[in-house]
Design an enzyme around this catalytic site. Structure first.
Site: not given
Ligand SMILES: [Zn+2]
Length: 353
Positions: A113, A150, A237
């Protein structure tokens, strides 16, 4: 993102005997150099991280994505630890391009990120982008596959305008999850159109739906792109009991995805990175299983006695899938079908598919 998740992974692998054989070698990390970090991040940002890390007053911290109440807290020594995890991924690059190993796993990496001038989502320096840049600078075409729950937004951003790097991110849709991006229409710009690929999926996506979507998109694009090196972000995740996401994978779905990546990397160097994952038992077990795939080794299913209490189970692999209400299962299947149709219609033509 506490480092204990890496310790559990390491100790589980160690008790499985993963580092005993000649096919596996443990290599020390090194800090990345400032010049290496600057291939992705701005000098001002690097300087801000350094000064915040040594206790400077956090006046401009928010400007660079840091705050003590959010995902990116300031802590003493964060500059050194961020350099070390970026450097670990660079060591992985060096190991594979020098031909010492065919695959290298850097579990503290995968911090996908971080943006050129700001921290984001627990990530300070974007080691996947720094590692890919190092491969590109050696003249290699690189495919990056990100299976974290994500969206791999920072890596996408770093290579958005080039066709030398193909980025593919499968993730829970930004409608439901941080960072909110990663829809199919983020396809790249200029030379890079068609080389940023996003596969958003719905909450409750389980092993079967996930693997179907993966198979529809990843192998054909990799076959057509013909990369010289593969970089993967193996966040776990997506796991059904992960406390911060809503997907429903088990060890079976995750390991199968890693096996498919291993097949794609059969004849090219493979740099495997860690990523998210907040169920500590799932992180240790899934990454231990992934490391087994990399070694071509199938671990016995019994978790070594001394690890059972901490991992909360005696079995490495999940025995039964989570219960998902029919309505949610059906909705996640339809969501995946719509995503795949859009990817095939909009992205595949750029790859002659
Ligand atoms: Zn993640």
């Amino acid at each position: 993102m506490r480092p204990v998740r890496l310790r559990y992974t390491y100790e589980l692998l160690d008790s499985l005997g993963a580092f005993r054989g000649p096919e596996s070698v443990l290599v020390d990390p090194r800090p990345a150099t400032e010049a290496e970090v600057m291939t992705v991040h701005t000098q001002r940002y690097i300087e801000a991280v350094r000064s915040l890390s040594s206790g400077a007053s956090p006046q401009d911290a928010a400007w660079y994505g840091f705050s003590n109440s959010g995902d990116n807290p300031i802590y003493l020594g964060m500059y050194e630890s961020a350099l070390l995890s970026a450097g670990a991924s660079l060591v992985a690059v060096e190991q594979v391009v020098d031909g010492r190993v065919s695959v290298a796993f850097s579990p503290s990496g995968g911090l996908h990120h971080a943006m050129p001038a700001s921290a984001s989502g627990f990530c300070v320096f974007n080691d996947p982008a720094i590692a890919i840049r190092a491969l590109v600078d050696r003249g290699l075409r690189v495919a990056y596959v990100d299976i974290d729950a994500h969206h791999g937004d920072g890596v996408q951003e770093a290579f958005y305008t080039t066709d030398a790097v193909l980025t593919i991110s499968l993730h829970e849709s930004g409608r439901y999850l941080f960072p909110g991006t990663g829809s199919v229409d983020e396809m790249g710009t200029g030379q890079g159109v068609g080389y940023s690929v996003n596969v958003p999926l719905a909450p409750y996506t389980d092993d079967d739906v996930y693997l179907w979507a993966f198979q529809e998109v990843v192998p054909p694009l990799l076959q057509s792109f013909r990369p010289d090196a593969l970089v993967t972000q193996l966040g776990i995740d997506t796991y059904f009991s992960d406390p911060i996401t809503h997907m429903a994978l088990t060890t079976r779905g995750f390991v199968k995805a890693v096996e498919l990546l291993a097949q794609a990397a059969r004849s090219i160097p493979w740099v495997a990175l860690g990523g998210g994952g907040y169920d500590l038992s799932a992180v240790a077990r899934c990454w231990a299983l992934a490391y087994g795939v990399m070694l071509g080794q199938e671990w016995p299913d019994a978790v070594p006695q001394e690890q059972q209490a901490r991992l909360g189970t005696a079995k490495l692999r999940d025995e039964s899938p989570p219960q998902i209400p029919d309505y949610n299962r059906e909705a996640s299947r339809r969501f995946a079908e719509a995503t795949i149709q859009e990817v095939q219609q909009r992205i595949f033509p750029y790859h002659g598919l």
